[in-house]
Design a protein around this motif. Structure first.
Motif, PDB file in Angstrom:
ATOM      1  N   UNK A 266       0.973  -1.496   0.378  1.00  0.00           N
ATOM      2  CA  UNK A 266       0.146  -0.284  -0.131  1.00  0.00           C
ATOM      3  C   UNK A 266       0.287   1.078  -0.044  1.00  0.00           C
ATOM      4  N   UNK A 267       1.747   1.309   0.412  1.00  0.00           N
ATOM      5  CA  UNK A 267       3.130   2.405   1.063  1.00  0.00           C
ATOM      6  C   UNK A 267       3.273   2.907  -0.281  1.00  0.00           C
ATOM      7  N   UNK A 268       4.174   1.635  -1.717  1.00  0.00           N
ATOM      8  CA  UNK A 268       4.068   2.007  -2.541  1.00  0.00           C
ATOM      9  C   UNK A 268       3.108   1.646  -3.582  1.00  0.00           C
ATOM     10  N   UNK A 269       2.589   1.671  -3.522  1.00  0.00           N
ATOM     11  CA  UNK A 269       1.281   1.274  -4.276  1.00  0.00           C
ATOM     12  C   UNK A 269       0.660   3.069  -4.902  1.00  0.00           C
ATOM     13  N   UNK A 270       0.644   3.953  -3.130  1.00  0.00           N
ATOM     14  CA  UNK A 270       0.734   5.089  -2.680  1.00  0.00           C
ATOM     15  C   UNK A 270       1.378   6.328  -3.308  1.00  0.00           C
ATOM     16  N   UNK A 271       2.306   5.687  -3.345  1.00  0.00           N
ATOM     17  CA  UNK A 271       3.916   6.711  -3.714  1.00  0.00           C
ATOM     18  C   UNK A 271       3.500   6.697  -5.799  1.00  0.00           C
ATOM     19  N   UNK A 272       3.637   5.580  -5.889  1.00  0.00           N
ATOM     20  CA  UNK A 272       3.351   5.876  -7.343  1.00  0.00           C
ATOM     21  C   UNK A 272       2.195   6.227  -8.135  1.00  0.00           C
ATOM     22  N   UNK A 273       1.271   6.136  -7.710  1.00  0.00           N
ATOM     23  CA  UNK A 273      -0.489   7.074  -7.476  1.00  0.00           C
ATOM     24  C   UNK A 273       0.385   8.207  -7.430  1.00  0.00           C
ATOM     25  N   UNK A 274       0.582   8.904  -6.502  1.00  0.00           N
ATOM     26  CA  UNK A 274       0.816  10.148  -6.507  1.00  0.00           C
ATOM     27  C   UNK A 274       1.983  10.542  -7.518  1.00  0.00           C
ATOM     28  N   UNK A 275       3.209  10.375  -7.760  1.00  0.00           N
ATOM     29  CA  UNK A 275       4.479  10.674  -9.212  1.00  0.00           C
ATOM     30  C   UNK A 275       3.109  10.571 -10.474  1.00  0.00           C
ATOM     31  N   UNK A 276       1.939   9.477 -10.200  1.00  0.00           N
ATOM     32  CA  UNK A 276       1.731   9.916 -12.034  1.00  0.00           C
ATOM     33  C   UNK A 276      -0.072  10.370 -12.126  1.00  0.00           C
ATOM     34  N   UNK A 277       0.652  10.445 -11.102  1.00  0.00           N
ATOM     35  CA  UNK A 277      -1.219  11.953 -10.411  1.00  0.00           C
ATOM     36  C   UNK A 277      -2.412  10.175 -11.134  1.00  0.00           C
ATOM     37  N   UNK A 278      -2.228   9.187 -10.656  1.00  0.00           N
ATOM     38  CA  UNK A 278      -3.446   8.776 -10.966  1.00  0.00           C
ATOM     39  C   UNK A 278      -4.191   7.875 -10.110  1.00  0.00           C
TER      40      UNK A 278
ATOM     41  N   UNK B 155       2.517  -2.633 -11.582  1.00  0.00           N
ATOM     42  CA  UNK B 155       3.531  -3.697 -11.188  1.00  0.00           C
ATOM     43  C   UNK B 155       5.120  -3.141 -10.402  1.00  0.00           C
ATOM     44  N   UNK B 156       4.830  -1.784 -10.966  1.00  0.00           N
ATOM     45  CA  UNK B 156       6.660  -0.966 -10.533  1.00  0.00           C
ATOM     46  C   UNK B 156       5.705  -1.111  -8.941  1.00  0.00           C
ATOM     47  N   UNK B 157       4.962  -1.096  -8.353  1.00  0.00           N
ATOM     48  CA  UNK B 157       4.767  -0.957  -6.326  1.00  0.00           C
ATOM     49  C   UNK B 157       4.401  -2.406  -6.494  1.00  0.00           C
ATOM     50  N   UNK B 158       4.433  -3.501  -6.959  1.00  0.00           N
ATOM     51  CA  UNK B 158       4.231  -4.997  -6.815  1.00  0.00           C
ATOM     52  C   UNK B 158       6.152  -4.776  -6.259  1.00  0.00           C
ATOM     53  N   UNK B 159       7.223  -4.222  -7.176  1.00  0.00           N
ATOM     54  CA  UNK B 159       8.502  -4.944  -7.269  1.00  0.00           C
ATOM     55  C   UNK B 159       9.362  -3.958  -6.725  1.00  0.00           C
ATOM     56  N   UNK B 160       9.041  -3.215  -6.079  1.00  0.00           N
ATOM     57  CA  UNK B 160       9.165  -2.312  -5.383  1.00  0.00           C
ATOM     58  C   UNK B 160       9.559  -2.397  -4.011  1.00  0.00           C
TER      59      UNK B 160
END
Length: 495
Positions: free
Chosen positions: A33-45, A62-67
């Motif tokens: 959840x932590x990295x999923x939120x981070x990538x959502x913020x970066x992609x504004x999605x 995929x990126x969030x799961x990988x990190x």
């Protein structure tokens, strides 16, 4: 007070593994959840990405799961590396200290409670994720699950005979599976419907219960010299062709020297084994390590696969699945194992081979699963596989006389913990790489990883076949069992 004490360490394993698996569920979900939120913020999605097989949303998932997978590896390393070192250094002292077995259960419970307090502080004050390492390192330095495993299995070997040990360790494995299943289920359900605090406080309570149970209720196992089981002279007369005359298995005084701290390594080259050829012990340790390599590496991969496409499971469904899987493990480690040993009188190696075949079928099947209903069918396929772990540990415990059970399980648990770490080093990056490459011909994102796991069990199957047909293994073990028959009976009466 002593009369109120019991010699049943099973509740320690039950509550400890409840907390351990519940914490694993929480940490995995927290990282995802932590990295999923981070990538959502970066992609504004802000859209729901799960279920989409292409586009920006799918790339985010995929990126969030990988990190998250990589961070999980770092966290596990911060626990396992210190715990292996600590277990190798002080594990064999449980054979020599007066309250050694109980002490090795108390220390990890304190470390686990401290780890939960750190996580509660992180969640409450919304600290950066890096602070989690303060808790994990403290937990690792306490020995963690590695030291608890050593203490409980050594304790059980102390109070059981060779004839009953396989079934007794099977019950222990069932208790461990019960705790793990309850932890997985409760962790997922509490996390989804109540929140992080409920999971962390439940884990804190479990560690405190373990601490209080061991301190106030659990009695020390009978000492070797008090049980009538074996002493130097008896063992020399019974094993004069196995035992070096210069070997002195017990120390005068406290016995806590640095030389005794490496007792786990000493049994690999000494003549104190029940089995004459040392290569049999090496082979058993290797097989046990390979089993742990997959059994400890697969839940994390399965958890990440369940969260993503195509299953898109919620944490509660994942909790139910793991709860059912551990319930099946209980059935396998108790009922199936009892049927194999009591009614069919199977040899230990035969039982292990049947369990490995079940493992192979399970992971090959997992490689081709793409729907929820078919995923639950894997639980029936893997039911007999639960007999592998307790039977291997029973075989290991029968290799060494009782005053060296702590040293043996110090080595065994360290090997298993090292392989648990290797599992994350091997399978997590492998899953991340395959997931990032998005190889289209594979049935699902975890297919290649699951097939590699099945191949590991094929290698393990070959090793046990070699042991199964070894005349030196069968002859040496049978000779030892017959020669110890009378002492085993006396031990049971004394206990």
């Amino acid at each position: 007070m002593a009369s109120c004490r019991v010699r049943v360490p099973d509740p320690v394993l039950l509550f400890f593994f409840f907390a351990l698996m519940s914490e694993t569920t929480w940490v995995t979900s927290f990282l995802n959840d932590y990295f999923y939120r981070e990538y959502e913020v970066q992609t504004n999605n802000r859209t729901q990405t799960c279920g989409n097989n292409s586009g920006e949303e799918f790339e985010t998932e995929r990126k969030a799961q990988s990190v998250a997978s990589k961070w999980l590896l770092y966290i596990v390393m911060s626990i396992y590396i210190p715990s292996v070192v600590v277990t190798l250094v002080i594990g064999s002292w449980s054979d020599r200290l007066k309250h050694g077995r109980r002490l090795m259960m108390i220390i990890p419970a304190i470390g686990g409670a401290c780890s939960m307090i750190v996580l509660l502080v992180i969640v409450y004050w919304k600290l950066p994720i890096g602070y989690i390492f303060f808790g994990t390192i403290a937990y690792g330095l306490s020995g963690g699950s590695t030291l608890v495993y050593l203490a409980v299995y050594s304790y059980t070997s102390d109070v059981s005979s060779i004839k009953t040990r396989t079934r007794r360790l099977g019950i222990l494995t069932g208790m461990m599976a019960l705790g793990a299943g309850m932890g997985r289920t409760a962790g997922g359900v509490l996390l989804q419907y109540i929140g992080s605090y409920s999971v962390l406080f439940a884990n804190l309570f479990s560690y405190v219960f373990c601490l209080l149970y061991v301190f106030f209720l659990l009695d020390d196992p009978p000492r070797i010299e008090d049980s009538g089981y074996v002493n130097n002279e008896e063992r020399r007369s019974l094993h004069d062709d196995y035992v070096d005359n210069d070997v002195t298995p017990t120390d005068d005084g406290n016995g806590c020297s640095m030389k005794s701290a490496i007792g786990g390594f000493q049994i690999l080259k000494s003549g104190e084994l029940h089995i004459k050829p040392l290569w049999c012990l090496y082979l058993l340790l290797l097989a046990d390590g390979l089993s742990v390599l997959v059994s400890d590496g697969s839940p994390t991969i399965m958890y990440l696969y369940f969260l993503g496409t195509p299953l898109c499971w919620s944490t509660s469904i994942i909790g139910y699945f793991f709860g059912l899987s551990y319930f099946c493990m209980i059935l396998g480690a108790t009922i199936v194992l009892t049927v194999f040993t009591t009614f069919f009188h199977m040899r230990d190696t035969t039982i292990v081979l049947l369990g490995i075949l079940s493992f192979i079928a399970e992971f090959v099947y997992l490689a081709f699963v793409t729907s929820t209903w078919s995923m639950f069918l894997v639980l029936g396929i893997g039911l007999p596989s639960a007999v592998v772990a307790p039977t291997l540990r029973s075989m290991l415990s029968k290799c060494v006389v009782k005053e060296h059970q702590g040293a043996l399980f110090s080595l065994s648990s360290s090997v298993e913990t090292t392989n648990s770490l290797l599992a994350l080093v091997i399978f997590n990056p492998l899953y991340s790489a395959i997931n990032q490459d998005n190889i289209s011909f594979l049935p699902n994102s975890g297919a290649f990883t699951f097939l590699v796991m099945a191949f590991v069990y094929v290698v393990m199957f070959i090793l046990i076949v070699i042991l199964h047909f070894s005349k030196s293994w069968r002859y040496s073990f049978m000779k030892t069992t017959e020669s110890k028959e009378s002492l085993l009976i006396n031990e049971d009466k004394a206990a």
